[in-house]
Design a protein around this motif. Structure first.
Motif, PDB file in Angstrom:
ATOM      1  N   GLY A 161       0.824  -1.217   0.000  1.00  0.00           N
ATOM      2  CA  GLY A 161       0.000   0.000   0.000  1.00  0.00           C
ATOM      3  C   GLY A 161       0.850   1.254   0.000  1.00  0.00           C
ATOM      4  N   GLY A 236      -7.244  -8.925  -6.269  1.00  0.00           N
ATOM      5  CA  GLY A 236      -5.849  -8.793  -6.714  1.00  0.00           C
ATOM      6  C   GLY A 236      -5.026  -9.926  -6.149  1.00  0.00           C
ATOM      7  N   LYS A 237      -3.785  -9.586  -5.791  1.00  0.00           N
ATOM      8  CA  LYS A 237      -2.859 -10.639  -5.329  1.00  0.00           C
ATOM      9  C   LYS A 237      -3.365 -11.263  -4.023  1.00  0.00           C
ATOM     10  CE  LYS A 237       0.717  -7.844  -5.533  1.00  0.00           C
ATOM     11  NZ  LYS A 237       0.078  -6.687  -6.160  1.00  0.00           N
ATOM     12  N   VAL A 238      -3.639 -10.400  -3.034  1.00  0.00           N
ATOM     13  CA  VAL A 238      -4.078 -10.943  -1.739  1.00  0.00           C
ATOM     14  C   VAL A 238      -5.469 -11.548  -1.870  1.00  0.00           C
ATOM     15  CG1 VAL A 238      -4.543 -10.426   0.690  1.00  0.00           C
ATOM     16  CG2 VAL A 238      -2.666  -9.244  -0.484  1.00  0.00           C
ATOM     17  N   GLY A 239      -6.382 -10.811  -2.518  1.00  0.00           N
ATOM     18  CA  GLY A 239      -7.768 -11.271  -2.648  1.00  0.00           C
ATOM     19  C   GLY A 239      -7.846 -12.645  -3.274  1.00  0.00           C
ATOM     20  N   HIS A 256     -15.761  -9.175  -6.145  1.00  0.00           N
ATOM     21  CA  HIS A 256     -16.040  -7.961  -6.905  1.00  0.00           C
ATOM     22  C   HIS A 256     -14.730  -7.226  -7.124  1.00  0.00           C
ATOM     23  CE1 HIS A 256     -17.496  -4.194  -8.334  1.00  0.00           C
ATOM     24  NE2 HIS A 256     -16.842  -3.584  -7.367  1.00  0.00           N
ATOM     25  N   ASP A 257     -14.451  -6.917  -8.373  1.00  0.00           N
ATOM     26  CA  ASP A 257     -13.256  -6.138  -8.720  1.00  0.00           C
ATOM     27  C   ASP A 257     -13.476  -5.621 -10.132  1.00  0.00           C
ATOM     28  OD1 ASP A 257     -10.732  -5.248  -9.577  1.00  0.00           O
ATOM     29  OD2 ASP A 257      -9.700  -6.647  -8.247  1.00  0.00           O
ATOM     30  N   LEU A 291      -6.686   1.577  -0.851  1.00  0.00           N
ATOM     31  CA  LEU A 291      -7.379   2.806  -0.461  1.00  0.00           C
ATOM     32  C   LEU A 291      -7.105   3.857  -1.526  1.00  0.00           C
ATOM     33  CD1 LEU A 291      -9.001   4.503   1.558  1.00  0.00           C
ATOM     34  CD2 LEU A 291      -6.852   5.069   2.706  1.00  0.00           C
ATOM     35  N   VAL A 316      -8.332  -6.606   5.991  1.00  0.00           N
ATOM     36  CA  VAL A 316      -6.863  -6.667   6.080  1.00  0.00           C
ATOM     37  C   VAL A 316      -6.291  -5.714   5.030  1.00  0.00           C
ATOM     38  CG1 VAL A 316      -4.861  -8.254   6.150  1.00  0.00           C
ATOM     39  CG2 VAL A 316      -7.087  -9.091   6.751  1.00  0.00           C
ATOM     40  N   ALA A 317      -7.153  -4.850   4.452  1.00  0.00           N
ATOM     41  CA  ALA A 317      -6.681  -3.952   3.390  1.00  0.00           C
ATOM     42  C   ALA A 317      -6.268  -2.609   3.976  1.00  0.00           C
ATOM     43  CB  ALA A 317      -7.762  -3.793   2.338  1.00  0.00           C
ATOM     44  N   VAL A 343      -6.652  -3.290  10.185  1.00  0.00           N
ATOM     45  CA  VAL A 343      -6.244  -1.946   9.735  1.00  0.00           C
ATOM     46  C   VAL A 343      -7.298  -0.925  10.146  1.00  0.00           C
ATOM     47  CG1 VAL A 343      -4.739  -2.615   7.818  1.00  0.00           C
ATOM     48  CG2 VAL A 343      -7.204  -2.636   7.491  1.00  0.00           C
ATOM     49  N   LEU A 367      -1.047  -6.389  11.341  1.00  0.00           N
ATOM     50  CA  LEU A 367      -0.079  -7.495  11.336  1.00  0.00           C
ATOM     51  C   LEU A 367      -0.074  -8.303  10.041  1.00  0.00           C
ATOM     52  CD1 LEU A 367      -0.482  -9.046  14.939  1.00  0.00           C
ATOM     53  CD2 LEU A 367       1.318  -7.539  14.077  1.00  0.00           C
TER      54      LEU A 367
HETATM   55  N1  LIG Z   1      -2.741  -5.558   6.412  1.00  0.00           N
HETATM   56  C1  LIG Z   1      -1.580  -5.688   5.846  1.00  0.00           C
HETATM   57  O1  LIG Z   1      -0.547  -5.787   6.499  1.00  0.00           O
HETATM   58  C2  LIG Z   1      -1.505  -5.725   4.375  1.00  0.00           C
HETATM   59  C3  LIG Z   1      -2.393  -5.047   3.638  1.00  0.00           C
HETATM   60  N2  LIG Z   1      -2.319  -5.068   2.282  1.00  0.00           N
HETATM   61  C4  LIG Z   1      -3.328  -4.321   1.564  1.00  0.00           C
HETATM   62  O2  LIG Z   1      -4.155  -5.217   0.861  1.00  0.00           O
HETATM   63  C5  LIG Z   1      -4.666  -4.597  -0.300  1.00  0.00           C
HETATM   64  C6  LIG Z   1      -4.494  -5.502  -1.483  1.00  0.00           C
HETATM   65  O3  LIG Z   1      -3.136  -5.763  -1.732  1.00  0.00           O
HETATM   66  P1  LIG Z   1      -2.705  -6.563  -3.051  1.00  0.00           P
HETATM   67  O4  LIG Z   1      -3.660  -7.654  -3.263  1.00  0.00           O
HETATM   68  O5  LIG Z   1      -1.276  -6.862  -2.927  1.00  0.00           O
HETATM   69  O6  LIG Z   1      -2.926  -5.444  -4.134  1.00  0.00           O
HETATM   70  P2  LIG Z   1      -3.349  -5.687  -5.645  1.00  0.00           P
HETATM   71  O7  LIG Z   1      -3.066  -4.417  -6.340  1.00  0.00           O
HETATM   72  O8  LIG Z   1      -2.735  -6.925  -6.171  1.00  0.00           O
HETATM   73  O9  LIG Z   1      -4.924  -5.896  -5.576  1.00  0.00           O
HETATM   74  C7  LIG Z   1      -5.830  -4.883  -5.362  1.00  0.00           C
HETATM   75  C8  LIG Z   1      -7.047  -5.190  -6.201  1.00  0.00           C
HETATM   76  O10 LIG Z   1      -8.063  -4.261  -5.853  1.00  0.00           O
HETATM   77  C9  LIG Z   1      -8.768  -3.972  -7.036  1.00  0.00           C
HETATM   78  N3  LIG Z   1      -9.543  -2.754  -6.914  1.00  0.00           N
HETATM   79  C10 LIG Z   1      -9.153  -1.482  -7.138  1.00  0.00           C
HETATM   80  N4  LIG Z   1     -10.198  -0.659  -6.939  1.00  0.00           N
HETATM   81  C11 LIG Z   1     -11.252  -1.432  -6.584  1.00  0.00           C
HETATM   82  C12 LIG Z   1     -12.592  -1.152  -6.253  1.00  0.00           C
HETATM   83  N5  LIG Z   1     -13.060   0.097  -6.251  1.00  0.00           N
HETATM   84  N6  LIG Z   1     -13.384  -2.183  -5.942  1.00  0.00           N
HETATM   85  C13 LIG Z   1     -12.934  -3.445  -5.934  1.00  0.00           C
HETATM   86  N7  LIG Z   1     -11.663  -3.765  -6.260  1.00  0.00           N
HETATM   87  C14 LIG Z   1     -10.830  -2.764  -6.563  1.00  0.00           C
HETATM   88  C15 LIG Z   1      -7.691  -3.903  -8.085  1.00  0.00           C
HETATM   89  O11 LIG Z   1      -8.240  -4.079  -9.376  1.00  0.00           O
HETATM   90  C16 LIG Z   1      -6.804  -5.049  -7.687  1.00  0.00           C
HETATM   91  O12 LIG Z   1      -7.146  -6.219  -8.374  1.00  0.00           O
HETATM   92  C17 LIG Z   1      -3.943  -3.268  -0.405  1.00  0.00           C
HETATM   93  O13 LIG Z   1      -4.737  -2.260   0.138  1.00  0.00           O
HETATM   94  C18 LIG Z   1      -2.741  -3.455   0.470  1.00  0.00           C
HETATM   95  O14 LIG Z   1      -2.261  -2.248   0.944  1.00  0.00           O
HETATM   96  C19 LIG Z   1      -1.398  -5.801   1.614  1.00  0.00           C
HETATM   97  C20 LIG Z   1      -0.458  -6.488   2.302  1.00  0.00           C
HETATM   98  C21 LIG Z   1      -0.407  -6.491   3.757  1.00  0.00           C
END
Ligand SMILES: NC(=O)C1=CN([C@@H]2O[C@H](COP(=O)(O)OP(=O)(O)OC[C@H]3O[C@@H](n4cnc5c(N)ncnc54)[C@H](O)[C@@H]3O)[C@@H](O)[C@H]2O)C=CC1
Ligand SMILES: O=C(O)C(=O)COP(=O)(O)O
Length: 630
Positions: A161, A236-239, A256-257, A291, A316-317, A343, A367
């Protein structure tokens, strides 16, 4: 700008002020001083080193000049420099980073770990740092970029993020932002699953109550996960990793994405649905979107009202995607039966936060990425990206700059040099007064548009045009922004030509419209200043000025003369220069037709003095001339 010109009977007069002249001159000589990095990917090459086909294996790349920022600590008379070769960059690490990453950083620079800095202390420290590495706890605001202006080249986010980094400010200040997007994916997904299961079975509450000496078996009856519908918001990756694991638990997973490809979802056996369909049908909703202004508080009174009564939410986002007051209300009313949160909008949340204290909420202090494995991985991933950026490489994880594949970079290397030189040359042909607004770049290439990525070339042309006439340093990060800010419209045209597709570009033409030229012969029949260049034997060449074909290597300084085509001209001008000890490196003459007008392009190692230039202007057959610094 040290360029001077003469139309017969008009004395040579520089079109740009003498202060910018110093700037331009010193900038170009400084950029030739960049350290040479001979890596097997791409490194830094001084401007004056020729890139030849013969050593294409070792072809290095002048990316550092594409990424360098103004070093104000060394700014005298508008001198711009990057770190001296032997000076180690300073890297500030403002949050805990894995040791393996620190080791990678220490091989390149002086690493300072300073945790829990106040915003003021961060601003103070940053002014002497080349790079900053953060996690989610450091707010990298506009003030930080202002304080780091001229020195701070790269911000590395050790994680995914980047909502804590002011990207707009980073771009404006030409500071590259890189992240580490992959190393913590599994950790975050596992944490999501841990929270899902812990919430469904009241693990946290039951644990706390047992530790308080109670044995409350009927109070903590949970709900089963098997057969329930889980909506993944953000596939995305985490989802998608959460989806995979939830399917293993026997859940029915929907997602939903708006931007996720349907085949990626299909491959995991997940149906992509609309936002409303997801939130109205789910028993569990797990948030995995970034976000952004669009996702900010997307879960609010309205959206909670649409959810199934008794829905359970995992986040967890980012805290900011939920309106936390609305969530407290929804928990109180029972619309949301439980929430599991890693978060928060504000981190750490207030001690008396109603949300955190709510009996139906379980919470962890951000975490998601905190496993040993993920932290080592993230540390190495970000350290390598930051080291690469400081070495002048373009990062594969750049957030605010185009990502260009290494093989494309290597192929485009000599064209990058050509592009900047043509831009630098074209702008010197403009006479003072009216500003430059419209620049057209024509790429002639045997390749189709999909096979030619011109972003890097456009950035370098922008750099070549803007840097000599302003104090702004242009790099790949801020080129488009700076051009826009200065009202400079750069349009591009591709012309498919019948040449070898082995070469990415056959020639580059730069046209500047609606300006007057101090060298009328540079104006084409259609009224624009127009110059063409090619890469020949790995070296940039000027091949056309206005309607005159020439062929000169673009290095050192250049004198362009338009004269009546007659014998002895080369000798006459050569003698004038020779008398003043100015060494001619090459010459080329192009003419429209025999014994009419000719254009002589003369490369000179030294800058001719005023007298030499006046003497050239006094040669009867010479109708106009211009002296240009490359
Ligand atoms: N709690 C923690 O320690 C951690 C939190 N995160 C958070 O998790 C989230 C996802 O991370 P990743 O999967 O790596 O990112 P990513 O970029 O691979 O996936 C994010 C997905 O969200 C989608 N998206 C964007 N706008 C959207 C909307 N309005 N509605 C629905 N989907 C939408 C994107 O198309 C993308 O597929 C990020 O916010 C990241 O900061 C990631 C790692 C650790
Ligand atoms: O990578 C992310 O987006 C995270 O939220 C992880 O944050 P952290 O690096 O643990 O502060």
């Amino acid at each position: 700008m040290s360029s001077s010109s003469c139309t017969k009977s008009i004395l040579p007069s520089p079109i740009f002020s003498s202060s910018s002249s110093t700037s331009s001159e010193t900038k170009s000589s400084k950029s030739s001083n960049l350290s040479f990095l001979n890596s097997n990917t791409f490194g830094i090459i001084p401007n004056n080193i020729k890139l030849s086909h013969a050593n294409s294996q070792q072809r290095c790349f002048m990316v550092n000049s594409v990424l360098k920022t103004v070093d104000q600590t060394k700014q005298t008379n508008n001198v711009v420099s990057v770190n001296d070769e032997n000076e180690k960059p300073t890297i500030l690490v403002s949050e805990k980073l894995g040791e393996a990453g620190l080791q990678v950083l220490r091989q390149l620079g002086n690493v300072e770990c300073a945790y829990d800095l106040s915003p003021e202390d961060l601003c103070k420290k940053i002014s002497s740092c080349d790079a900053l590495i953060v996690r989610s706890g450091t707010k990298v605001t506009r003030k930080v970029f202002e304080a780091g202006k001229g020195k701070l080249k790269v911000v590395g986010r050790a994680g995914v993020g980047i909502d804590n980094v002011d990207l707009q400010a980073a771009t404006e200040f030409g500071c590259l932002v890189v992240n580490a997007p992959t190393a913590n994916t599994i950790a975050a997904a596992e944490h999501g699953i841990a929270l899902l299961a812990a919430m469904a079975r009241n693990v946290s509450q039951a644990d706390a109550s047992l530790k308080a000496g109670k044995w409350l078996r009927s109070k903590y009856v949970g709900v089963s996960m098997v057969g329930k519908t889980l909506a993944i918001m953000g596939f995305g990756k985490v989802g998608s990793e959460v989806a995979r694991r939830a399917k293993g638990l026997g859940m029915n997973v929907i997602a939903h994405d708006p931007y996720a490809p349907a085949d990626r979802a299909r491959a995991v056996g997940v149906e992509l649905v609309s936002f409303d369909q997801a939130i109205t049908t789910a028993d569990f909703i797990s948030l995995h979107m970034p976000l952004t202004p669009t996702t900010n508080k997307v879960f609010n009174d309205n959206t909670f009202a649409k959810m199934k009564n008794g829905v359970r939410i995992i986040n967890v986002a980012r805290g900011g995607v939920i309106d936390e007051d609305a969530l407290v209300k929804a928990l109180d009313s029972g619309i949301v039966a439980q929430a599991a949160l890693d978060v928060f909008t504000e981190e750490p949340p207030a001690k008396d936060s109603k949300l955190v204290q709510h009996e139906n909420v379980i919470a962890t202090p951000h975490l998601g990425a905190s496993t040993k494995e993920a932290q080592e991985g993230v540390a190495i991933e970000i350290a390598e990206a930051v080291v690469g950026a400081l070495n002048g490489e373009l990062s594969a994880t750049a957030v605010n700059a185009p990502m260009v594949a290494p093989e494309v970079l290597s192929e485009l290397a000599p064209y990058v040099v050509l592009a900047e030189k043509l831009g630098r040359l074209a702008v010197q042909l403009v006479s003072g007064g009216s500003g430059i607004q419209s620049v057209k770049v024509v790429y002639r290439s045997a390749r189709g548009p999909d096979d030619l990525d011109t972003r890097l070339l456009r950035a370098m042309i922008t750099k070549g045009i803007i840097e000599p006439i302003s104090n702004t340093i242009v790099n790949l990060v801020n080129a488009d922004y700076i051009a826009k800010q200065k009202g400079l419209r750069i349009s591009e045209e591709r012309v498919v030509v019948d040449s070898s597709p082995e070469l990415p570009v056959e020639s580059i033409q730069i046209q500047i419209s609606n300006v007057e030229s101090k060298f009328a012969s540079a104006v084409s029949e259609t009224g624009q200043i127009s110059i063409d260049g090619k890469v020949k034997y790995g070296t940039p060449h000027l091949t056309c000025v206005g309607s005159f074909a020439v062929d000169v290597s673009l290095e050192g300084n250049l004198i362009l003369c338009r004269q009546i085509d007659q014998p002895g001209m080369i000798g006459t001008v050569g003698n004038i220069l020779g008398e003043k000890n100015v060494n001619v490196s090459f010459m080329s003459v192009g003419r429209t037709s025999r014994r009419k007008k000719a254009l002589m392009a003369i490369g000179v190692d030294e800058e001719p003095n005023k007298e030499a230039l006046e003497n050239i202007g006094a040669v009867p057959a010479i109708e106009e001339f211009v002296f240009l610094k490359l």
